[in-house]
Write a protein that holds these residues in place. Structure first.
Motif, PDB file in Angstrom:
ATOM      1  N   PHE A 140       0.839  -1.198   0.000  1.00 13.83           N
ATOM      2  CA  PHE A 140       0.000   0.000   0.000  1.00 13.83           C
ATOM      3  C   PHE A 140       0.873   1.246   0.000  1.00 13.83           C
ATOM      4  N   ARG A 141       1.895   1.264   0.838  1.00 15.41           N
ATOM      5  CA  ARG A 141       2.788   2.422   0.905  1.00 15.41           C
ATOM      6  C   ARG A 141       3.440   2.693  -0.447  1.00 15.41           C
ATOM      7  N   LYS A 142       3.888   1.631  -1.090  1.00 17.07           N
ATOM      8  CA  LYS A 142       4.531   1.779  -2.392  1.00 17.07           C
ATOM      9  C   LYS A 142       3.544   2.333  -3.421  1.00 17.07           C
ATOM     10  N   ALA A 143       2.336   1.792  -3.461  1.00 19.22           N
ATOM     11  CA  ALA A 143       1.316   2.256  -4.407  1.00 19.22           C
ATOM     12  C   ALA A 143       0.913   3.703  -4.114  1.00 19.22           C
ATOM     13  N   TYR A 144       0.810   4.048  -2.834  1.00 16.25           N
ATOM     14  CA  TYR A 144       0.426   5.397  -2.426  1.00 16.25           C
ATOM     15  C   TYR A 144       1.484   6.412  -2.852  1.00 16.25           C
ATOM     16  N   LYS A 145       2.743   6.088  -2.578  1.00 18.20           N
ATOM     17  CA  LYS A 145       3.835   6.976  -2.973  1.00 18.20           C
ATOM     18  C   LYS A 145       3.913   7.114  -4.487  1.00 18.20           C
ATOM     19  N   GLN A 146       3.705   6.005  -5.202  1.00 13.83           N
ATOM     20  CA  GLN A 146       3.764   6.045  -6.660  1.00 13.83           C
ATOM     21  C   GLN A 146       2.620   6.884  -7.222  1.00 13.83           C
ATOM     22  N   ALA A 147       1.435   6.766  -6.632  1.00 15.09           N
ATOM     23  CA  ALA A 147       0.294   7.568  -7.077  1.00 15.09           C
ATOM     24  C   ALA A 147       0.598   9.060  -6.898  1.00 15.09           C
ATOM     25  N   ALA A 148       1.210   9.415  -5.791  1.00 11.81           N
ATOM     26  CA  ALA A 148       1.574  10.818  -5.551  1.00 11.81           C
ATOM     27  C   ALA A 148       2.556  11.290  -6.619  1.00 11.81           C
ATOM     28  N   LEU A 149       3.547  10.478  -6.914  1.00  8.55           N
ATOM     29  CA  LEU A 149       4.511  10.842  -7.956  1.00  8.55           C
ATOM     30  C   LEU A 149       3.841  10.950  -9.323  1.00  8.55           C
ATOM     31  N   ASP A 150       3.006   9.984  -9.651  1.00 12.06           N
ATOM     32  CA  ASP A 150       2.346   9.957 -10.960  1.00 12.06           C
ATOM     33  C   ASP A 150       1.468  11.182 -11.197  1.00 12.06           C
ATOM     34  N   HIS A 151       0.906  11.730 -10.121  1.00 10.28           N
ATOM     35  CA  HIS A 151      -0.020  12.850 -10.248  1.00 10.28           C
ATOM     36  C   HIS A 151       0.582  14.161  -9.768  1.00 10.28           C
ATOM     37  N   ASP A 152       1.906  14.163  -9.558  1.00  6.42           N
ATOM     38  CA  ASP A 152       2.628  15.361  -9.138  1.00  6.42           C
ATOM     39  C   ASP A 152       1.976  16.009  -7.916  1.00  6.42           C
ATOM     40  N   MET A 153       1.681  15.182  -6.918  1.00  8.80           N
ATOM     41  CA  MET A 153       1.063  15.630  -5.674  1.00  8.80           C
ATOM     42  C   MET A 153       1.892  15.124  -4.511  1.00  8.80           C
ATOM     43  N   THR A 154       1.697  15.750  -3.357  1.00 16.24           N
ATOM     44  CA  THR A 154       2.318  15.212  -2.155  1.00 16.24           C
ATOM     45  C   THR A 154       1.373  14.162  -1.567  1.00 16.24           C
ATOM     46  N   MET A 155       1.913  13.308  -0.728  1.00 13.21           N
ATOM     47  CA  MET A 155       1.067  12.318  -0.071  1.00 13.21           C
ATOM     48  C   MET A 155       0.057  13.012   0.837  1.00 13.21           C
ATOM     49  N   ARG A 156       0.451  14.129   1.415  1.00 13.33           N
ATOM     50  CA  ARG A 156      -0.474  14.899   2.258  1.00 13.33           C
ATOM     51  C   ARG A 156      -1.636  15.443   1.433  1.00 13.33           C
ATOM     52  N   GLN A 157      -1.360  15.921   0.216  1.00 14.16           N
ATOM     53  CA  GLN A 157      -2.428  16.414  -0.656  1.00 14.16           C
ATOM     54  C   GLN A 157      -3.416  15.300  -0.993  1.00 14.16           C
ATOM     55  N   ILE A 158      -2.904  14.111  -1.276  1.00 13.23           N
ATOM     56  CA  ILE A 158      -3.791  12.986  -1.583  1.00 13.23           C
ATOM     57  C   ILE A 158      -4.636  12.635  -0.362  1.00 13.23           C
ATOM     58  N   LEU A 159      -4.030  12.609   0.810  1.00 15.37           N
ATOM     59  CA  LEU A 159      -4.774  12.303   2.033  1.00 15.37           C
ATOM     60  C   LEU A 159      -5.882  13.326   2.259  1.00 15.37           C
ATOM     61  N   ARG A 160      -5.555  14.611   2.112  1.00  9.35           N
ATOM     62  CA  ARG A 160      -6.571  15.660   2.298  1.00  9.35           C
ATOM     63  C   ARG A 160      -7.723  15.493   1.313  1.00  9.35           C
ATOM     64  N   GLU A 161      -7.382  15.298   0.032  1.00  5.26           N
ATOM     65  CA  GLU A 161      -8.420  15.160  -0.993  1.00  5.26           C
ATOM     66  C   GLU A 161      -9.276  13.920  -0.737  1.00  5.26           C
ATOM     67  N   ALA A 162      -8.636  12.817  -0.392  1.00  4.11           N
ATOM     68  CA  ALA A 162      -9.376  11.586  -0.110  1.00  4.11           C
ATOM     69  C   ALA A 162     -10.310  11.775   1.085  1.00  4.11           C
ATOM     70  N   PHE A 163      -9.836  12.466   2.119  1.00  2.00           N
ATOM     71  CA  PHE A 163     -10.660  12.702   3.299  1.00  2.00           C
ATOM     72  C   PHE A 163     -11.855  13.598   2.961  1.00  2.00           C
ATOM     73  N   GLU A 164     -11.625  14.638   2.168  1.00  2.00           N
ATOM     74  CA  GLU A 164     -12.725  15.516   1.757  1.00  2.00           C
ATOM     75  C   GLU A 164     -13.759  14.744   0.937  1.00  2.00           C
TER      76      GLU A 164
END
Length: 72
Positions: free
Chosen positions: A38-62
């Motif tokens: 999961f960590r690897k996929a999460y980090k890769q998703a952040a890289l693929d979408h030019d986002m930070t992991m914190r940005q993804i967490l915030r967006e997912a939570f919203e």
């Protein structure tokens, strides 16, 4: 379990109180454990979408709050 729509648009960032991006608010640690895959996929998703992991967490939570009908 109810199925969510395939694509939900992220709500606009809240203004004023409660804004998760408030530059005046101190950042604190949020710790929890996930699997290596999961960590690897999460980090890769952040890289693929030019986002930070914190940005993804915030967006997912919203999006989660929106799906659950929460306004705060």
């Amino acid at each position: 379990m109810a199925k969510l729509p395939k694509r939900i648009e992220a709500p606009p960032a809240p203004q004023g109180r409660g804004n998760l991006d408030d530059p005046q608010e101190e950042l604190v640690d949020l710790n929890f454990r996930v699997t290596k895959s999961f960590r690897k996929a999460y980090k890769q998703a952040a890289l693929d979408h030019d986002m930070t992991m914190r940005q993804i967490l915030r967006e997912a939570f919203e999006l989660w709050k929106q799906a659950k009908g929460e306004q705060r």
